[in-house]
Motif scaffolding. Structure first.
Motif, PDB file in Angstrom:
ATOM      1  N   PHE B 358       1.090  -1.196  -0.139  1.00 52.36           N
ATOM      2  CA  PHE B 358       0.076  -0.354  -0.154  1.00 52.36           C
ATOM      3  C   PHE B 358       0.521   1.368  -0.202  1.00 52.36           C
ATOM      4  O   PHE B 358      -0.143   2.375   0.487  1.00 52.36           O
ATOM      5  N   THR B 359       1.910   1.062  -0.479  1.00 51.80           N
ATOM      6  CA  THR B 359       2.373   2.049  -1.365  1.00 51.80           C
ATOM      7  C   THR B 359       1.269   3.465  -1.854  1.00 51.80           C
ATOM      8  O   THR B 359       2.002   2.424  -3.483  1.00 51.80           O
ATOM      9  N   SER B 360       1.135   4.752  -1.583  1.00 52.38           N
ATOM     10  CA  SER B 360       0.107   4.581  -1.992  1.00 52.38           C
ATOM     11  C   SER B 360       0.310   6.938  -2.289  1.00 52.38           C
ATOM     12  O   SER B 360       1.072   7.286  -1.943  1.00 52.38           O
ATOM     13  N   THR B 361      -0.459   6.663  -3.665  1.00 58.50           N
ATOM     14  CA  THR B 361      -0.259   8.372  -4.346  1.00 58.50           C
ATOM     15  C   THR B 361      -1.909   9.051  -3.985  1.00 58.50           C
ATOM     16  O   THR B 361      -3.121   8.355  -4.541  1.00 58.50           O
ATOM     17  N   GLY B 362      -1.555  10.373  -3.709  1.00 57.09           N
ATOM     18  CA  GLY B 362      -2.843  10.995  -4.066  1.00 57.09           C
ATOM     19  C   GLY B 362      -2.843  12.453  -4.750  1.00 57.09           C
ATOM     20  O   GLY B 362      -1.470  12.517  -4.205  1.00 57.09           O
ATOM     21  N   VAL B 363      -3.870  12.799  -4.338  1.00 55.18           N
ATOM     22  CA  VAL B 363      -3.303  14.831  -5.016  1.00 55.18           C
ATOM     23  C   VAL B 363      -4.985  15.327  -3.566  1.00 55.18           C
ATOM     24  O   VAL B 363      -5.488  14.856  -3.400  1.00 55.18           O
ATOM     25  N   VAL B 364      -4.622  16.718  -3.241  1.00 54.26           N
ATOM     26  CA  VAL B 364      -5.130  17.090  -2.628  1.00 54.26           C
ATOM     27  C   VAL B 364      -5.434  18.710  -3.406  1.00 54.26           C
ATOM     28  O   VAL B 364      -4.268  19.459  -3.488  1.00 54.26           O
ATOM     29  N   LYS B 365      -6.459  19.142  -4.218  1.00 54.76           N
ATOM     30  CA  LYS B 365      -7.055  20.227  -4.619  1.00 54.76           C
ATOM     31  C   LYS B 365      -7.372  21.549  -3.732  1.00 54.76           C
ATOM     32  O   LYS B 365      -8.677  21.364  -3.504  1.00 54.76           O
ATOM     33  N   VAL B 366      -6.734  22.413  -4.301  1.00 54.76           N
ATOM     34  CA  VAL B 366      -7.432  23.497  -2.555  1.00 54.76           C
ATOM     35  C   VAL B 366      -8.054  24.540  -3.963  1.00 54.76           C
ATOM     36  O   VAL B 366      -7.334  25.566  -4.398  1.00 54.76           O
ATOM     37  N   PRO B 367      -9.314  24.569  -4.528  1.00 49.88           N
ATOM     38  CA  PRO B 367      -8.886  26.304  -5.227  1.00 49.88           C
ATOM     39  C   PRO B 367      -9.446  27.137  -5.500  1.00 49.88           C
ATOM     40  O   PRO B 367      -9.598  27.966  -5.937  1.00 49.88           O
ATOM     41  N   GLY B 368      -9.447  27.043  -3.337  1.00 49.45           N
ATOM     42  CA  GLY B 368     -10.046  28.743  -2.951  1.00 49.45           C
ATOM     43  C   GLY B 368      -9.329  29.372  -2.521  1.00 49.45           C
ATOM     44  O   GLY B 368      -9.558  30.197  -1.463  1.00 49.45           O
ATOM     45  N   ALA B 369      -7.807  28.777  -2.293  1.00 48.67           N
ATOM     46  CA  ALA B 369      -6.979  29.159  -1.819  1.00 48.67           C
ATOM     47  C   ALA B 369      -6.639  30.709  -2.211  1.00 48.67           C
ATOM     48  O   ALA B 369      -6.708  30.929  -3.349  1.00 48.67           O
ATOM     49  N   ASP B 373      -2.558  39.083   0.472  1.00 47.00           N
ATOM     50  CA  ASP B 373      -2.927  40.489   0.865  1.00 47.00           C
ATOM     51  C   ASP B 373      -4.655  39.743  -0.892  1.00 47.00           C
ATOM     52  O   ASP B 373      -4.691  40.287  -1.346  1.00 47.00           O
ATOM     53  N   GLY B 374      -4.988  38.476  -0.972  1.00 49.88           N
ATOM     54  CA  GLY B 374      -5.994  38.178  -1.047  1.00 49.88           C
ATOM     55  C   GLY B 374      -6.250  37.751  -2.752  1.00 49.88           C
ATOM     56  O   GLY B 374      -7.135  38.586  -2.918  1.00 49.88           O
ATOM     57  N   LYS B 375      -4.587  37.419  -3.264  1.00 46.61           N
ATOM     58  CA  LYS B 375      -4.810  37.039  -4.496  1.00 46.61           C
ATOM     59  C   LYS B 375      -5.615  36.068  -4.854  1.00 46.61           C
ATOM     60  O   LYS B 375      -4.780  34.812  -4.328  1.00 46.61           O
ATOM     61  N   ARG B 376      -6.492  35.161  -5.993  1.00 45.33           N
ATOM     62  CA  ARG B 376      -6.113  33.796  -6.333  1.00 45.33           C
ATOM     63  C   ARG B 376      -5.196  33.653  -6.510  1.00 45.33           C
ATOM     64  O   ARG B 376      -4.322  33.501  -7.202  1.00 45.33           O
ATOM     65  N   VAL B 408       3.988   7.852   6.603  1.00 45.14           N
ATOM     66  CA  VAL B 408       4.102   8.771   6.567  1.00 45.14           C
ATOM     67  C   VAL B 408       3.117   9.001   5.274  1.00 45.14           C
ATOM     68  O   VAL B 408       3.273   9.189   4.354  1.00 45.14           O
ATOM     69  N   LEU B 409       3.389  10.580   5.322  1.00 45.92           N
ATOM     70  CA  LEU B 409       2.629  11.354   4.319  1.00 45.92           C
ATOM     71  C   LEU B 409       3.323  12.564   3.667  1.00 45.92           C
ATOM     72  O   LEU B 409       4.429  12.570   4.341  1.00 45.92           O
ATOM     73  N   ALA B 410       4.000  12.399   2.367  1.00 44.43           N
ATOM     74  CA  ALA B 410       5.709  12.773   1.798  1.00 44.43           C
ATOM     75  C   ALA B 410       4.673  14.096   0.604  1.00 44.43           C
ATOM     76  O   ALA B 410       3.767  13.040   0.194  1.00 44.43           O
ATOM     77  N   VAL B 411       4.616  14.881   1.201  1.00 47.32           N
ATOM     78  CA  VAL B 411       4.018  16.025   0.179  1.00 47.32           C
ATOM     79  C   VAL B 411       5.231  17.577  -0.797  1.00 47.32           C
ATOM     80  O   VAL B 411       5.684  16.963  -0.335  1.00 47.32           O
ATOM     81  N   ASN B 412       4.662  17.661  -1.967  1.00 51.92           N
ATOM     82  CA  ASN B 412       5.153  18.673  -2.696  1.00 51.92           C
ATOM     83  C   ASN B 412       4.151  19.496  -2.954  1.00 51.92           C
ATOM     84  O   ASN B 412       2.890  18.865  -3.278  1.00 51.92           O
ATOM     85  N   ALA B 413       4.517  21.059  -3.534  1.00 51.31           N
ATOM     86  CA  ALA B 413       3.053  21.630  -3.259  1.00 51.31           C
ATOM     87  C   ALA B 413       3.190  22.468  -4.485  1.00 51.31           C
ATOM     88  O   ALA B 413       4.274  22.760  -4.994  1.00 51.31           O
ATOM     89  N   TRP B 414       2.103  22.453  -5.514  1.00 48.03           N
ATOM     90  CA  TRP B 414       2.204  23.042  -6.425  1.00 48.03           C
ATOM     91  C   TRP B 414       0.943  24.493  -6.300  1.00 48.03           C
ATOM     92  O   TRP B 414       0.037  24.350  -5.715  1.00 48.03           O
ATOM     93  N   HIS B 415       1.461  26.073  -7.104  1.00 47.03           N
ATOM     94  CA  HIS B 415       0.804  26.891  -7.387  1.00 47.03           C
ATOM     95  C   HIS B 415       0.191  27.440  -8.614  1.00 47.03           C
ATOM     96  O   HIS B 415       1.162  27.288  -9.413  1.00 47.03           O
ATOM     97  N   GLY B 416      -0.986  27.859  -8.498  1.00 52.35           N
ATOM     98  CA  GLY B 416      -1.497  28.345  -9.845  1.00 52.35           C
ATOM     99  C   GLY B 416      -2.174  28.178  -9.873  1.00 52.35           C
ATOM    100  O   GLY B 416      -3.640  28.515  -9.288  1.00 52.35           O
TER     101      GLY B 416
END
Ligand code: HEM
Lengths: 361, 623
Positions: B358-369, B373-376, B408-416
């Motif tokens: 069960f080495t597993s992968t997944g993603v978290v999508k946060v459209p509302g962030a 200074d309040g920019k999308r 253990v959960l390893a994460v990396n992050a994206w924005h845009g």
């Protein structure tokens, strides 16, 4: 808990010991059968040719009706005369591997005794394995193979006890059993353990045990069919003295087998008897699949090959009912059908991935 | 071995070239079965002639054989080539790897063999042939039931089993006794001239017909099943629920006649998923128990019930069945954005990449962030989750064991721009990074972190309070959270829940299929184990004034039981026809037989004759 686990490990260990001992004794039985065949080759049989070239054909077999009480002066027991069909060869069965020689017979009997001993060890091995895992001993390919061979030998011994003309199959049977067990302990071996959840079902008992019994019986039918083809060709050659005559070795071996007609009949009876059981095996599998996977039929490779095997045997049975397809052509279909069974077991497990899970292949 | 001469061994096939088909034995053996006659002749002219010829060919045994053979061969490719119905991903893979072959296979329908035109053609032809075979056979059989067993052949000595003796009894009395005796043994018997003709074993034919009809029933059941079925999948994380309506399914397929408007109202909630694995021994890691503890309701405002679904025990509800298919882990995460506002909190199902550990992968999508200074500023996280951490110093991370021993959960992050607003359907398990940038640290390395679940860390901290070196609140916070550069937000690994995926299927025709199967089996047994046979008894006054009794038997096949049975019948008749004391051999054949019989009597035990078979199961079988 640990105590129980240790006990189970001991049992599993004993099971392996028993299987290895069985292999040893089967090997001895195999050698004894070889000696039987060698001695048998010294006999001069030649009965087949004599029977085939004899001018007037006397009724082949006469059967007396079971006697009731002691004999009186009055004829109380009518004799039933039987006749073989016109056009078929009237050939007596061969004497068996020993060829009627006393020494050959002796070694043959030794071989059978050894086979019985090996069978006892073998069955012991299967049972201790079952006890060690506390479930049916066919949860993986190793267990399936050992149980399969045990059932095949059981089937042979039962036929012997019933005084069927089956002793001739000793050598090929023991050889196959050795091959099967050798593969099981070397390539397929899996340490004794519990089942994966998918196999937790009483249908495992029903479905797989039926599949094993069918396979063991189909195997005997297969050997009979194969030898029928050889023996039939042999008889055909003898029946035509002008044509090509069989070689010395072929004659020595084939003369000792039952007649082509007997082999054919035996093969047919076994296959026809097992066919309904095979049908049931598939139905039981479908019911299980319905419970486990939500559909009774899904064209999973294992299902496909069970179906192919079933249709192939249906073909064989149909061929026997169709003029012009009896005999050799039907026999070839019988061989193909068994090949399908074998492929379903080894081929599909090893080369094709599907839902059917066996641990440790 | 059988040969082409069908008489008397297989009178039923009635081969036209049988040399003595015209003899009286031909009639005696006729209609011992309803198997169709083989007809190879070419048709006479005209379309009607051709049509009839075609129909006769189609319904002949030879073509049935051919079609059966084709059916088994046609089934093979489907087991060797990936099938869309079973594993569409594999099919795509195959097509990608084999350009030309893939195209050819596609044309031939090789990726859906069992619904392909040619496979359907084979089995439809087979079943037409079957129907064309069954119907006339049934009529014929009814005719045979109405009719009577054929009269005795002139020379009974030519039949496969024969016996004779002389008696003082009157022929008339013998025949009457014979008829009585045969009827008592459930033969259909009647007088014809100086003989009694009898027949038994009609159930064999019934069995055969039942078997073949049952095959048709099973095919119909199969068709019903696929026309009215529905099947859908649903992945549910612990604590979540499902209600049976189209929108709730992750994927859904149904047969052409299934009405999606009238789906039964039921639902269930996954309370807890239980999984245990082998801890020691060579099969370490092998699953032992999978159990989904659920509560369910049936009907719009039904009561809640508690139960468990396991691999072999589906939930049976409102004509539907709910099967447990697979399971995995859903890390629970909290995401805060640049403003420090919680923009996401929830369990995210991760898909196992390694089915064993069960080495597993997944993603978290946060459209509302948004940024400080309040920019999308949409956020996306790629995660790798392991239930039992392994590979500590190897640079890569993998799981050593399927249970939650060291999650253990390893994460990396994206924005845009996540691309979720484009309206195109998106894979929830993949991040579309076309218009996104990955967060990097000051040195330009990818910004990533391994997180431990906060709930476990807190528990650990509580257990070790006061101990030197125990976890402080800050440690807990640090180990479970990744803070994005420049205060753009954070992600916290709160804990883990399990998910289970279910198949919800509605299938009709199951009972019909089972009924068909049971009848097929019963019919088959009857057809293979029952022997149909005829017996004739003739009693005539011989030249010397003594009555000669002759009995003969004929089976569909050369059966070893037939002589035995004939012997039994003879013995049963003897009290009414006691053998004459001064029995001279009645004729030559009897003489011969008696001689051979005595010659063979001390039988060689290594050569048991067929008749010694006490339990020959397939005596009805044809030789
Ligand atoms: C769907 C595929 C079929 C299967 C699986 C099948 C299977 C069988 C089996 C297992 C038997 C053996 C039973 C026995 O020997 O009494 C049998 C017999 C028979 N089948 Fe089929 N069959 C099929 C289609 C057909 C078709 C299409 C025909 C007609 C053209 C047909 C005609 C017969 C006949 C006449 C017998 C009996 C032969 C006899 O009287 O001994 N079958 N079938």
């Amino acid at each position: 808990m640990t105590l129980a686990a240790a006990a189970n490990e001991t049992l599993a260990h004993n099971s392996n010991l028993l299987v290895y001992s069985a292999i040893t004794v089967y090997t001895l039985a195999f050698l004894a059968h070889m000696v039987e065949w060698v001695f048998g080759s010294r006999s001069k049989v030649g009965r087949t040719a004599a029977a085939l070239t004899a001018e007037a054909k006397a009724p082949a077999i006469s059967v007396t009706v079971a006697q009731k009480g002691g004999g009186t002066a009055v004829l109380e027991r009518p004799t039933v005369v039987t006749k073989t069909a016109a056009g078929s060869r009237d050939v007596p069965d061969g004497p068996g591997a020993h060829g009627g020689t006393e020494k050959g017979d002796l070694y043959g009997r030794i071989a059978i005794s050894l086979t019985v001993l090996a069978w006892a060890l073998h069955v012991g091995g299967v049972l201790t394995r079952a006890l060690s895992v506390q479930r049916a001993p066919w949860g993986n390919m190793y267990e399936f193979s050992t149980t399969f061979a045990a059932v095949a030998v059981t089937f042979y011994l039962v036929l012997l006890v019933l005084k069927k003309n089956i002793r001739w199959i000793g050598l090929p049977l023991v050889f196959t059993v050795l091959l099967d067990l050798g593969l099981a302990v070397s390539v397929l071996y899996t340490a004794s353990d519990q089942l994966v959840p998918a196999l937790h079902s009483y249908w495992l008992w029903i479905h797989v045990s039926c599949a094993i019994i069918c396979g063991a019986a189909f195997y005997v039918g297969f050997v009979a069919t194969l030898l029928y083809l050889f023996r039939d060709r042999h008889e055909a050659k003898l029946a035509d003295p002008a044509g090509e005559q069989p070689g010395k070795f072929a004659t020595s071996v084939l003369e000792r087998l039952p007649s082509a007609a007997s082999l054919d009949k035996l093969a047919y009876r076994i296959n026809a008897t097992v066919f309904p059981l095979w049908t049931f095996t598939i139905i039981a599998g479908a019911i299980w699949a319905e419970a486990a996977w939500g559909r009774y039929w899904g064209w999973d490779p294992k299902e496909v090959w069970s179906f192919i095997t079933w249709v192939a045997y249906a073909c064989y049975l149909h061929a026997r009912a169709t003029a012009g397809w009896k005999g050799r052509k039907a026999a070839v279909l019988g061989l193909i059908a068994f090949a399908c069974y074998l492929f379903n077991y080894y081929g599909v497990n090893i080369f094709v991935t599907g839902l059917h899970s066996y641990a440790g292949v | 071995m059988s040969t082409k001469t069908g008489i008397p061994r297989d009178p039923e096939t009635g081969t036209p070239d049988a040399p003595d088909a015209g003899s009286d034995l031909g009639t005696a053996g006729s209609q011992l079965s309803t198997a169709p006659k083989e007809d190879i002749g070419l048709p006479s002219l005209g379309p009607l002639g051709w049509a009839r010829w075609f129909w006769r060919q189609l319904t002949s045994m030879r073509v049935a054989l051919l079609l059966l053979f084709l059916l088994s061969i046609g089934a093979i490719p489907g087991s060797l080539i990936p099938q869309t119905g079973i594993d569409p991903v594999k099919v795509e893979q195959f097509k990608a790897e084999h350009d030309t072959l893939g195209a050819v296979y596609d044309k031939l329908g090789m990726f859906h063999v069992y619904s392909s035109v040619w496979f359907s053609a084979i089995y439809l032809l087979l079943f037409i042939s079957l129907i064309g075979c069954i119907v006339p056979r049934s009529w014929q059989f009814v005719g045979q039931l109405r009719g009577r067993p054929p009269a005795a052949p002139r020379r009974l000595t030519r039949l496969p089993a024969y016996t004779t003796w002389r008696t003082e009894a009157e022929p008339e009395a013998v025949l009457e006794a014979a008829q009585r005796m045969l009827k008592k043994r459930r033969f259909r018997a009647h007088r014809t001239g100086t003989a009694v003709a009898a027949e038994k074993g009609y159930l064999r034919e019934v069995g055969n017909l039942v078997f073949h009809v049952a095959l048709i029933v099973m095919l119909v059941a199969f068709a019903v099943g696929s026309l009215w079925k529905s099947e859908g999948g649903k992945l549910i994380t612990e604590g979540d629920g499902f209600a049976n309506s189209l929108v709730q399914y992750d994927d859904f397929t149904s047969g052409p006649f299934f009405d999606t408007d009238t789906m039964e109202p039921f639902g269930f909630t996954l309370k807890r998923f239980e999984a245990t694995y082998e801890r020691t021994g060579p099969q370490k890691g092998t699953p032992r128990v999978f159990r989904a503890h659920i509560t369910y309701f049936n009907g719009a405002d039904g009561k809640e019930h508690k139960t468990a679904i396991e691999v072999n025990t589906p939930l049976d509800i409102a004509g539907n069945k709910v099967y447990l298919l697979s399971h995995g882990y859903s890390p629970v995460v909290t995401v805060k954005d640049g403003r420090g506002k919680v923009v996401y909190h929830g369990a995210v199902p991760f898909l196992p990449q390694d089915p064993k550990n069960f080495t597993s992968t997944g993603v978290v999508k946060v459209p509302g962030a948004q940024t400080k200074d309040g920019k999308r500023n949409q956020l996306g996280f790629n995660g790798l989750f392991v239930p039992t951490f392994g590979g500590k110093n190897s640079g890569s991370m993998f799981s050593q064991f399927p249970a939650l021993d060291f999650p253990v959960l390893a994460v990396n992050a994206w924005h845009g721009d996540l691309g979720v607003d484009s309206g195109l359907p998106q894979n929830v398990y993949q991040l579309d990074t076309k218009r996104m940038k990955q967060y990097k640290d000051a040195k330009g390395n990818i910004f990533k972190k391994m997180l431990m679940p906060k709930d476990r860390l807190e528990r650990q901290a509580a257990q070790h309070t006061g101990i030197k070196g125990g976890l402080t609140k800050k440690d807990v916070e640090d180990d479970s959270t990744m803070r994005l550069p420049d205060g753009q937000g954070s992600i916290t690994f709160e804990g883990i829940r399990s998910w289970a995926s279910f198949k919800i299927s509605h299938q009709s025709g199951n009972e019909l299929a089972l009924t068909g199967a049971v009848f097929a089996l019963a019919g088959l047994a009857g057809s293979l184990f029952i022997q149909r046979r005829r017996v004739w008894v003739r009693a005539e006054r011989g030249a010397d004034g003594v009555t000669v009794v002759e009995m003969a038997g004929l089976g569909r096949s050369e059966s070893p039981r037939l002589p035995d049975e004939l012997g039994d019948l003879a013995v049963a008749l003897v009290p009414d026809a006691p053998p004459a004391p001064d029995a001279e051999p009645a004729d030559e054949t009897a003489d011969v037989s008696r001689e051979t019989a005595s010659a063979q009597r001390p039988q060689d035990p290594t050569e048991p004759t067929d008749s010694a078979d006490p339990a020959d199961p397939s005596e009805g079988a044809r030789a």
